[in-house]
Design a protein around this motif. Sequence first.
Motif, PDB file in Angstrom:
ATOM      1  N   LYS A  84       0.829  -1.210   0.000  1.00  0.00           N
ATOM      2  CA  LYS A  84       0.000   0.000   0.000  1.00  0.00           C
ATOM      3  C   LYS A  84       0.861   1.257   0.000  1.00  0.00           C
ATOM      4  O   LYS A  84       0.546   2.239  -0.685  1.00  0.00           O
ATOM      5  N   SER A  85       1.959   1.233   0.756  1.00  0.00           N
ATOM      6  CA  SER A  85       2.847   2.395   0.791  1.00  0.00           C
ATOM      7  C   SER A  85       3.425   2.684  -0.589  1.00  0.00           C
ATOM      8  O   SER A  85       3.442   3.833  -1.047  1.00  0.00           O
ATOM      9  N   TRP A 140      -8.731   5.110  -4.635  1.00  0.00           N
ATOM     10  CA  TRP A 140      -8.905   3.821  -5.314  1.00  0.00           C
ATOM     11  C   TRP A 140      -7.930   2.786  -4.751  1.00  0.00           C
ATOM     12  O   TRP A 140      -8.304   1.634  -4.521  1.00  0.00           O
ATOM     13  N   VAL A 141      -6.684   3.192  -4.510  1.00  0.00           N
ATOM     14  CA  VAL A 141      -5.705   2.270  -3.917  1.00  0.00           C
ATOM     15  C   VAL A 141      -6.180   1.816  -2.541  1.00  0.00           C
ATOM     16  O   VAL A 141      -6.175   0.620  -2.221  1.00  0.00           O
ATOM     17  N   ASP A 146      -6.605  -4.175  -0.272  1.00  0.00           N
ATOM     18  CA  ASP A 146      -6.816  -5.352   0.578  1.00  0.00           C
ATOM     19  C   ASP A 146      -7.423  -6.499  -0.229  1.00  0.00           C
ATOM     20  O   ASP A 146      -7.054  -7.666  -0.047  1.00  0.00           O
ATOM     21  N   ALA A 147      -8.359  -6.166  -1.116  1.00  0.00           N
ATOM     22  CA  ALA A 147      -8.960  -7.206  -1.958  1.00  0.00           C
ATOM     23  C   ALA A 147      -7.951  -7.740  -2.967  1.00  0.00           C
ATOM     24  O   ALA A 147      -7.945  -8.937  -3.280  1.00  0.00           O
ATOM     25  N   TRP A 148      -7.099  -6.865  -3.492  1.00  0.00           N
ATOM     26  CA  TRP A 148      -6.018  -7.312  -4.377  1.00  0.00           C
ATOM     27  C   TRP A 148      -5.184  -8.377  -3.667  1.00  0.00           C
ATOM     28  O   TRP A 148      -4.880  -9.430  -4.234  1.00  0.00           O
ATOM     29  N   ALA A 234     -14.497  -7.914  -8.800  1.00  0.00           N
ATOM     30  CA  ALA A 234     -14.934  -6.993  -7.746  1.00  0.00           C
ATOM     31  C   ALA A 234     -13.819  -6.830  -6.719  1.00  0.00           C
ATOM     32  O   ALA A 234     -13.611  -7.708  -5.881  1.00  0.00           O
ATOM     33  N   LEU A 235     -13.108  -5.721  -6.794  1.00  0.00           N
ATOM     34  CA  LEU A 235     -12.026  -5.444  -5.848  1.00  0.00           C
ATOM     35  C   LEU A 235     -12.380  -4.321  -4.878  1.00  0.00           C
ATOM     36  O   LEU A 235     -11.845  -4.272  -3.773  1.00  0.00           O
ATOM     37  N   LEU A 236     -13.251  -3.427  -5.286  1.00  0.00           N
ATOM     38  CA  LEU A 236     -13.575  -2.268  -4.457  1.00  0.00           C
ATOM     39  C   LEU A 236     -14.432  -2.691  -3.269  1.00  0.00           C
ATOM     40  O   LEU A 236     -15.335  -3.519  -3.399  1.00  0.00           O
TER      41      LEU A 236
END
Length: 526
Positions: A84-85, A140-141, A146-148, A234-236
């Motif tokens: 994430k960073s 968006w990130v 987390d789903a990614w 579905a990632l969001l």
Amino acid sequence: MDENAFHDWLITCFGKEQGDAVWQQISQLPDSIREQLLSQDPSTLPNPAEVQQLMNAFTVGGLNTVNEMQQTVQDGPINIKLAKSLALQRANADGSRTTVSAEEGAAVRKAMSEANLWLDSACEFAPPSGDPQALTRAGWVEGTLDAWAKFAAPIAASMGDALASVISERLGDSFNGEIAGMFAGPVPIPIPEGMKDPAQLIKLLGNTSFAMQLGHAAGVLSREVHGGFDQGIALLSNPAGALIAQNIEEYTASLNSNVEDSFGNISEEETAADAKTDKADADASAGEQHSAMDAQTEALFNEIVQPDPIPQDEVMTFLALREAAHARLFSAVPWLMPRFEALIGKYARGISIDLDAMEEQLRDAESLDPDSISNAVNLTKVGIPDTPEQREAMASIESLLALVEGWVDCVVWRAGMAHLPHIEQLTEMARRERATGGPAERTFESLLGLELRPKRMREAADLWSMITAADGPEARDAKWTHPDMLPSLDGGANGTAPNSQNPTDPPSGGNDWDAELSKLLGEEDS
């Protein structure tokens, strides 16, 4: 290399205190090793800015202490904090907006509201609960990463196991021993107590490397995707979907710029041809008549042939239709995402790693940044060719993704054809982007090692359109009740789909486009 220059480089990278401390350690090395270190070409040293970014990311990712490293390994196959960073660094760079303006938010809400209104008459699925969002790239990130990580975890875990297995074979009994230190070139790097177990180190390496790849991929895509479903899954975290206003604005400008460039080239060629004709024409009066005719022809050309720029609100509404259609499908079909995850797990179980290829990727890294280092765990570069089981899983993933995207194409066309003047151009542009590698294709390729064929999505769209024409929207959408009810891309819809195209079907593009697409993909027509 001058000692002072190297000392200054250390200070630039790590700050005065830490830079001086590292320099003191280097000064205490044996003369032969220190001379070898200082004999390097200064141009081969990593960019200090890249080192600083990486160190900052490692700090956020919990890689500062032994306890943090051990906890990172225990938390799973991907260091989500590090990923994430790195993704946020890329998402927030180079002019990215940090907030969504009131105007952008209103435009997104209007587009999504219209899209859902039009979709009510085009499909049987109801909109999901919740309100669609207007996001920044960083948002968006935050909303998808987390789903990614969950989606990619089976691949990361299998890569870690495969890497440990390969290294165990190479080291033999030494793999069960203890590592006292490592070398970065001639510079020794001490291994802290608690991390000298080779198995632990390999897990940490895999955990960190895959996080760097995930962070790099998510950061790059954050600047390209238009909404929450651009990858086809579905990632969001918000089931109602979202749009990224800044990316849509830039996408619209790019679309219209390409159109203007294309017709600008045509106009320049015509002007050059006219100039040659005028020069060769000796009759002045005939030249005047010719010029007048040219002016009339140009006016007629501009009026009839040259397309007007596509308004941004129309582009946004088209993309909102796609986002809302995806949201309805994934909300109404509860088995869809678990099915994708199960197929990814099946593919992951057969992963094998070519350690020589991984070493080569690391050796060829041009700089100390996630872009270069992430290639070391890119399955398309270091994975051993697929097993039959993996090829079967890949075919299933490809077909399911194609059916999802084909269904979306079908219902978006039917919902928007009466409202969007440029829907044909926008639909074709979306398909061509897939052919050259859109977000879905690049996500599955770089992160999961799966090379998808966009041609299947075009076939699926045609198939869903034929089913709609033959049986109606209700029967079409009922096929999502169970995986076994889905139509086959190879055999049509129970053999009953008509071959003729309904006037309300999306344009197939004809055989010429399919042939060109096949050439582009290096495939033979099936």
